[in-house]
Motif scaffolding. Structure first.
Motif, short mmCIF file in Angstrom:
data_model
loop_
_atom_site.label_atom_id
_atom_site.label_comp_id
_atom_site.label_asym_id
_atom_site.label_seq_id
_atom_site.Cartn_x
_atom_site.Cartn_y
_atom_site.Cartn_z
N HIS A 1 -0.67 2.69 -5.89
CA HIS A 1 -0.79 1.23 -6.03
C HIS A 1 -2.11 0.84 -6.70
N LEU A 2 -3.11 1.70 -6.58
CA LEU A 2 -4.41 1.41 -7.20
C LEU A 2 -4.29 1.45 -8.72
N ILE B 1 0.86 -1.19 0.00
CA ILE B 1 0.00 0.00 0.00
C ILE B 1 0.89 1.24 0.00
N LYS B 2 0.66 2.15 -0.96
CA LYS B 2 1.47 3.36 -1.08
C LYS B 2 0.67 4.56 -0.59
N GLU B 3 1.36 5.47 0.07
CA GLU B 3 0.70 6.63 0.68
C GLU B 3 -0.06 7.48 -0.32
#
Length: 276
Positions: free
Chosen positions: A151-152, A145-147
């Motif tokens: 990633h979506l 998961i990227k801040e």
């Protein structure tokens, strides 16, 4: 008229397993690829349920099943198949597995031969040492998961070449997201199992149908995971197996060409045009 497909959960000592079930008659269990879920068979199940009692389960760590408390091996996943059979009172069933699901299906046929009637193995790749190492690297990295939420979009674009529709891509991404923040359990399982896969598969006695999507196998080669030609280790290990290839079969073939797949599967299960 399509048979209704219902959902249910199986309680195990390691958590709940989600599964879909529909139809009547002889049982056919469908096992999905990584990182998908039983949603991989959403198009195929209603077709097959016209003649069979069809079940598709989510492996532990995927879809709506619980995350297991430890890393599962292929043998562990095979045990969950037997747990589901026992829960539903199924003495013997036909199995169809795709990618990861095929490795698990093969192990069920070897470890519990008395519980398997006919076997359908789809898109089994021949992983060499390099491919295995890359599989394990992907396991160690997992989905992060990227801040900034990038990633979506990364997952949305991951299958842009062959996904075919935004609706189907959305479903795949939803399955991806359910795996974020956890190890990719089945990657570790297959990465270790592929060392002994040829030896294990050579012990299969069940009538076996081998399906390959050519574009699927070529995609693995493009990704540097496995040479397309190395898939033939499977037909060499199971010389009594019948091979059918789909030239238009992508990694998404279960969703994209369900009628073509169902036709071949039903002919095999019904003993039509197959002498095995």
């Amino acid at each position: 008229m399509n048979k209704p497909i219902k959902r249910a959960f199986l309680d195990t000592e390691d958590g709940q397993i989600h599964y879909r079930i529909g139809g009547e008659g002889e049982t056919l269990l469908l096992l999905h690829m990584n990182p998908r879920s039983s949603d991989e068979y959403r198009e195929l199940m209603p077709i097959l349920a016209q003649k069979y009692r069809v079940i598709a389960m989510d492996f532990m760590g995927f879809g709506d099943s619980d995350k297991p408390p430890r890393l599962y091996s292929v043998a562990d996943y095979a045990k969950t198949v037997i747990a589901l059979f026992d829960e539903l009172g199924i003495e013997k069933a036909n199995l169809l597995g795709n990618h990861t699901g095929a490795f698990v299906s093969g192990e069920v046929a070897v470890a519990y031969p008395e519980r398997v009637n006919k076997l359908i193995l789809c898109n089994v790749a021949g992983f060499g040492e390099v491919g295995k190492a890359d599989l394990m690297r992907r396991f160690n990295k997992g989905f992060v998961i990227k801040e900034d939420g990038s990633h979506l979009m990364d997952r949305w674009l991951a299958r842009a070449r062959y996904i075919g529709s935004a609706e189907l891509n959305h479903r795949w991404v939803l399955d991806d997201l359910k795996c974020f923040g956890y190890p990719l359990y089945a990657v570790w399982a297959v990465g270790n199992y592929c060392i002994e896969a040829a030896e294990r598969f050579s012990l299969i006695k069940s009538s076996t149908l081998i399906l390959w999507g050519i574009d699927d196998m070529e995609e693995f080669e493009r990704l540097g995971l496995a040479l397309a030609k190395d898939r033939y280790f499977l037909s060499q290990a199971i010389p009594h197996g019948k091979v059918v290839e789909f030239s238009n079969g992508t990694i998404c073939m279960m969703n994209q060409i369900p009628e073509e797949i169902a036709k071949v599967v039903l002919e095999f299960l019904d003993g039509v045009n197959f002498e095995i």
